[in-house]
Motif scaffolding. Structure first.
Motif, PDB file in Angstrom:
ATOM      1  N   LEU A  48      -6.581   8.279 -10.999  1.00 45.07           N
ATOM      2  CA  LEU A  48      -7.231   9.147 -10.036  1.00 45.07           C
ATOM      3  C   LEU A  48      -6.814   8.832  -8.610  1.00 45.07           C
ATOM      4  CD1 LEU A  48     -10.850   9.272 -11.479  1.00 45.07           C
ATOM      5  CD2 LEU A  48      -9.133  11.068 -11.547  1.00 45.07           C
ATOM      6  N   ASP A  49      -6.522   7.539  -8.324  1.00 49.46           N
ATOM      7  CA  ASP A  49      -6.171   7.179  -6.959  1.00 49.46           C
ATOM      8  C   ASP A  49      -5.242   5.973  -6.971  1.00 49.46           C
ATOM      9  OD1 ASP A  49      -6.197   7.486  -4.186  1.00 49.46           O
ATOM     10  OD2 ASP A  49      -7.947   6.187  -3.920  1.00 49.46           O
ATOM     11  N   VAL A  50      -4.401   5.899  -5.942  1.00 49.79           N
ATOM     12  CA  VAL A  50      -3.493   4.769  -5.765  1.00 49.79           C
ATOM     13  C   VAL A  50      -3.381   4.475  -4.280  1.00 49.79           C
ATOM     14  CG1 VAL A  50      -1.418   6.201  -5.693  1.00 49.79           C
ATOM     15  CG2 VAL A  50      -1.221   3.807  -6.368  1.00 49.79           C
ATOM     16  N   ASN A 104      -5.573  -7.124   3.346  1.00 47.83           N
ATOM     17  CA  ASN A 104      -5.455  -7.115   1.882  1.00 47.83           C
ATOM     18  C   ASN A 104      -6.784  -7.258   1.153  1.00 47.83           C
ATOM     19  OD1 ASN A 104      -2.670  -6.603   1.767  1.00 47.83           O
ATOM     20  ND2 ASN A 104      -2.260  -8.750   2.211  1.00 47.83           N
ATOM     21  N   ASN A 105      -7.872  -6.853   1.805  1.00 50.58           N
ATOM     22  CA  ASN A 105      -9.133  -6.684   1.104  1.00 50.58           C
ATOM     23  C   ASN A 105      -9.045  -5.352   0.366  1.00 50.58           C
ATOM     24  OD1 ASN A 105     -10.705  -8.988   2.188  1.00 50.58           O
ATOM     25  ND2 ASN A 105     -10.372  -7.928   4.113  1.00 50.58           N
ATOM     26  N   VAL A 106      -9.660  -5.295  -0.806  1.00 50.53           N
ATOM     27  CA  VAL A 106      -9.596  -4.095  -1.640  1.00 50.53           C
ATOM     28  C   VAL A 106     -10.990  -3.482  -1.718  1.00 50.53           C
ATOM     29  CG1 VAL A 106      -9.076  -3.231  -3.954  1.00 50.53           C
ATOM     30  CG2 VAL A 106      -7.674  -5.041  -2.952  1.00 50.53           C
ATOM     31  N   TYR A 107     -11.054  -2.154  -1.565  1.00 48.82           N
ATOM     32  CA  TYR A 107     -12.307  -1.408  -1.605  1.00 48.82           C
ATOM     33  C   TYR A 107     -12.253  -0.467  -2.797  1.00 48.82           C
ATOM     34  CZ  TYR A 107     -12.445  -3.227   3.087  1.00 48.82           C
ATOM     35  OH  TYR A 107     -12.414  -4.077   4.161  1.00 48.82           O
ATOM     36  N   VAL A 108     -13.224  -0.586  -3.694  1.00 59.03           N
ATOM     37  CA  VAL A 108     -13.267   0.244  -4.894  1.00 59.03           C
ATOM     38  C   VAL A 108     -14.561   1.041  -4.871  1.00 59.03           C
ATOM     39  CG1 VAL A 108     -13.321   0.271  -7.420  1.00 59.03           C
ATOM     40  CG2 VAL A 108     -11.887  -1.408  -6.212  1.00 59.03           C
ATOM     41  N   LEU A 109     -14.414   2.349  -5.015  1.00 59.26           N
ATOM     42  CA  LEU A 109     -15.554   3.259  -5.027  1.00 59.26           C
ATOM     43  C   LEU A 109     -15.845   3.665  -6.459  1.00 59.26           C
ATOM     44  CD1 LEU A 109     -17.572   5.006  -3.447  1.00 59.26           C
ATOM     45  CD2 LEU A 109     -15.768   6.727  -3.220  1.00 59.26           C
ATOM     46  N   ASN A 110     -17.026   3.310  -6.940  1.00 61.37           N
ATOM     47  CA  ASN A 110     -17.488   3.677  -8.278  1.00 61.37           C
ATOM     48  C   ASN A 110     -18.376   4.912  -8.142  1.00 61.37           C
ATOM     49  OD1 ASN A 110     -17.896   2.651 -11.208  1.00 61.37           O
ATOM     50  ND2 ASN A 110     -19.949   3.154 -10.522  1.00 61.37           N
ATOM     51  N   VAL A 111     -18.191   5.867  -9.028  1.00 62.83           N
ATOM     52  CA  VAL A 111     -18.967   7.105  -8.943  1.00 62.83           C
ATOM     53  C   VAL A 111     -19.603   7.404 -10.287  1.00 62.83           C
ATOM     54  CG1 VAL A 111     -18.869   9.567  -8.440  1.00 62.83           C
ATOM     55  CG2 VAL A 111     -17.424   7.982  -7.171  1.00 62.83           C
ATOM     56  N   GLY A 145       4.268  -4.027  -1.047  1.00 67.97           N
ATOM     57  CA  GLY A 145       4.770  -3.178  -2.121  1.00 67.97           C
ATOM     58  C   GLY A 145       3.932  -3.173  -3.382  1.00 67.97           C
ATOM     59  N   TYR A 146       2.753  -3.811  -3.350  1.00 68.80           N
ATOM     60  CA  TYR A 146       1.868  -3.758  -4.501  1.00 68.80           C
ATOM     61  C   TYR A 146       1.180  -2.401  -4.547  1.00 68.80           C
ATOM     62  CZ  TYR A 146       2.365  -8.802  -5.035  1.00 68.80           C
ATOM     63  OH  TYR A 146       2.865 -10.070  -5.217  1.00 68.80           O
ATOM     64  N   ALA A 147       0.909  -1.931  -5.751  1.00 72.50           N
ATOM     65  CA  ALA A 147       0.155  -0.693  -5.952  1.00 72.50           C
ATOM     66  C   ALA A 147      -1.238  -1.069  -6.454  1.00 72.50           C
ATOM     67  CB  ALA A 147       0.855   0.198  -6.967  1.00 72.50           C
ATOM     68  N   TYR A 148      -2.249  -0.416  -5.926  1.00 73.28           N
ATOM     69  CA  TYR A 148      -3.631  -0.615  -6.337  1.00 73.28           C
ATOM     70  C   TYR A 148      -4.068   0.702  -6.955  1.00 73.28           C
ATOM     71  CZ  TYR A 148      -3.330  -4.623  -3.214  1.00 73.28           C
ATOM     72  OH  TYR A 148      -2.955  -5.797  -2.611  1.00 73.28           O
ATOM     73  N   VAL A 149      -4.526   0.669  -8.223  1.00 70.57           N
ATOM     74  CA  VAL A 149      -4.810   1.908  -8.946  1.00 70.57           C
ATOM     75  C   VAL A 149      -6.201   1.889  -9.574  1.00 70.57           C
ATOM     76  CG1 VAL A 149      -2.379   2.372  -9.434  1.00 70.57           C
ATOM     77  CG2 VAL A 149      -3.713   1.060 -11.063  1.00 70.57           C
ATOM     78  N   VAL A 150      -6.769   3.078  -9.686  1.00 75.93           N
ATOM     79  CA  VAL A 150      -8.005   3.323 -10.436  1.00 75.93           C
ATOM     80  C   VAL A 150      -7.853   4.631 -11.191  1.00 75.93           C
ATOM     81  CG1 VAL A 150      -9.626   2.086  -8.953  1.00 75.93           C
ATOM     82  CG2 VAL A 150      -9.166   4.484  -8.498  1.00 75.93           C
ATOM     83  N   PRO A 151      -8.413   4.758 -12.342  1.00 75.45           N
ATOM     84  CA  PRO A 151      -8.917   3.664 -13.159  1.00 75.45           C
ATOM     85  C   PRO A 151      -7.812   3.102 -14.043  1.00 75.45           C
ATOM     86  CG  PRO A 151      -9.430   5.736 -14.225  1.00 75.45           C
ATOM     87  CD  PRO A 151      -8.698   6.067 -12.934  1.00 75.45           C
ATOM     88  N   VAL A 152      -8.046   1.915 -14.555  1.00 72.15           N
ATOM     89  CA  VAL A 152      -7.220   1.341 -15.617  1.00 72.15           C
ATOM     90  C   VAL A 152      -8.161   1.047 -16.785  1.00 72.15           C
ATOM     91  CG1 VAL A 152      -5.461   0.373 -14.102  1.00 72.15           C
ATOM     92  CG2 VAL A 152      -7.410  -1.031 -14.731  1.00 72.15           C
ATOM     93  N   ARG A 157     -13.304   5.599  -8.886  1.00 65.52           N
ATOM     94  CA  ARG A 157     -12.690   6.872  -8.511  1.00 65.52           C
ATOM     95  C   ARG A 157     -11.703   6.729  -7.358  1.00 65.52           C
ATOM     96  NH1 ARG A 157     -16.339  11.993  -7.009  1.00 65.52           N
ATOM     97  NH2 ARG A 157     -16.511  12.153  -9.251  1.00 65.52           N
ATOM     98  N   GLU A 158     -12.000   5.877  -6.403  1.00 68.37           N
ATOM     99  CA  GLU A 158     -11.155   5.718  -5.215  1.00 68.37           C
ATOM    100  C   GLU A 158     -10.870   4.241  -5.007  1.00 68.37           C
ATOM    101  OE1 GLU A 158     -10.173   8.085  -2.656  1.00 68.37           O
ATOM    102  OE2 GLU A 158     -10.782   9.665  -4.017  1.00 68.37           O
ATOM    103  N   ILE A 159      -9.687   3.951  -4.452  1.00 68.82           N
ATOM    104  CA  ILE A 159      -9.323   2.579  -4.121  1.00 68.82           C
ATOM    105  C   ILE A 159      -8.535   2.592  -2.823  1.00 68.82           C
ATOM    106  CG2 ILE A 159      -7.194   2.603  -5.485  1.00 68.82           C
ATOM    107  CD1 ILE A 159      -7.919  -0.382  -6.227  1.00 68.82           C
ATOM    108  N   GLU A 160      -8.817   1.635  -1.956  1.00 67.23           N
ATOM    109  CA  GLU A 160      -8.109   1.482  -0.686  1.00 67.23           C
ATOM    110  C   GLU A 160      -7.898   0.000  -0.434  1.00 67.23           C
ATOM    111  OE1 GLU A 160      -7.011   3.914   1.425  1.00 67.23           O
ATOM    112  OE2 GLU A 160      -7.819   5.528   0.191  1.00 67.23           O
ATOM    113  N   VAL A 161      -6.890  -0.314   0.355  1.00 63.57           N
ATOM    114  CA  VAL A 161      -6.619  -1.700   0.743  1.00 63.57           C
ATOM    115  C   VAL A 161      -6.460  -1.723   2.259  1.00 63.57           C
ATOM    116  CG1 VAL A 161      -4.145  -1.482   0.303  1.00 63.57           C
ATOM    117  CG2 VAL A 161      -5.187  -3.733   0.299  1.00 63.57           C
ATOM    118  N   ASP A 162      -7.049  -2.734   2.920  1.00 64.25           N
ATOM    119  CA  ASP A 162      -6.944  -2.795   4.377  1.00 64.25           C
ATOM    120  C   ASP A 162      -5.789  -3.708   4.790  1.00 64.25           C
ATOM    121  OD1 ASP A 162      -7.912  -5.443   4.263  1.00 64.25           O
ATOM    122  OD2 ASP A 162      -9.909  -4.908   4.949  1.00 64.25           O
ATOM    123  N   ASP A 163      -5.574  -3.845   6.082  1.00 64.52           N
ATOM    124  CA  ASP A 163      -4.466  -4.643   6.607  1.00 64.52           C
ATOM    125  C   ASP A 163      -4.581  -6.129   6.269  1.00 64.52           C
ATOM    126  OD1 ASP A 163      -3.334  -2.375   7.636  1.00 64.52           O
ATOM    127  OD2 ASP A 163      -4.026  -2.714   9.688  1.00 64.52           O
TER     128      ASP A 163
END
Length: 172
Positions: free
Chosen positions: A1-3, A72-79, A9-16, A64-70
């Protein structure tokens, strides 16, 4: 749903889908190292999911959503609309979830954090802000929508932005 991608160069993905040996399958978020070839053409660096306490009624397996900040903290939104399961988690650079998490579906607890059916999220490096929009329109004001703004540091609400003439936001 989101990357989302970081500067390395790492990819952060949801869902797995995670199928651990001898345990139930569940959904999570993942940090992937992308490779030029192979089957699959990636390796899993980190999974982002936390086991539920037995008494916990929240549904944590709908990222549903994933973001990474400068930093390298990761934010995951569960819906998930039941049992206050619209949740934003922040994971530190070590992969561990930081406390507190942000419950978005309880208007009584904090109306400034109320984002029912959150569907769009953006982490901005300017100002260290998280922008989030609801997938539901306000029946009292159907010709506008509100974007909530939160701090990346504390996940506390900062402000809201009212967008006139737009009933829904589908992406930020």
């Amino acid at each position: 749903l989101d990357v989302s991608f970081d500067e390395h160069g790492y990819a952060y993905v949801v869902p797995v889908v995670v199928s651990p040996s001898g345990a139930d399958t569940y959904m999570a978020a993942a940090k992937l190292s992308l490779m030029d070839s192979g089957n699959p053409p990636y390796s899993i660096v980190q999974l982002y999911a936390d086991p539920l306490a037995v008494e916990d009624g929240e549904y944590h397996t709908n990222p549903r959503e994933i973001e990474v900040d400068d930093a390298n903290n990761v934010y995951v939104l569960n819906v998930y609309g039941l049992n206050e399961s619209d949740i934003l988690w922040k994971y530190g650079t070590d992969g561990g979830v930081t406390e507190p998490h942000l419950t978005l579906s309880n208007a009584e607890a904090d109306p400034n954090c109320f984002v029912p059916d959150p569907l769009a999220m953006c982490v901005s490096s300017t100002g260290d802000l998280i922008y989030m929009a609801s997938g539901q329109y306000d029946s009292n004001d159907p010709n506008s929508t509100t974007i909530r703004v939160f701090s990346t540091e504390s996940l506390a609400p900062i402000r809201s932005i009212k967008v006139e003439g737009m009933q829904n936001v589908t992406g930020i």
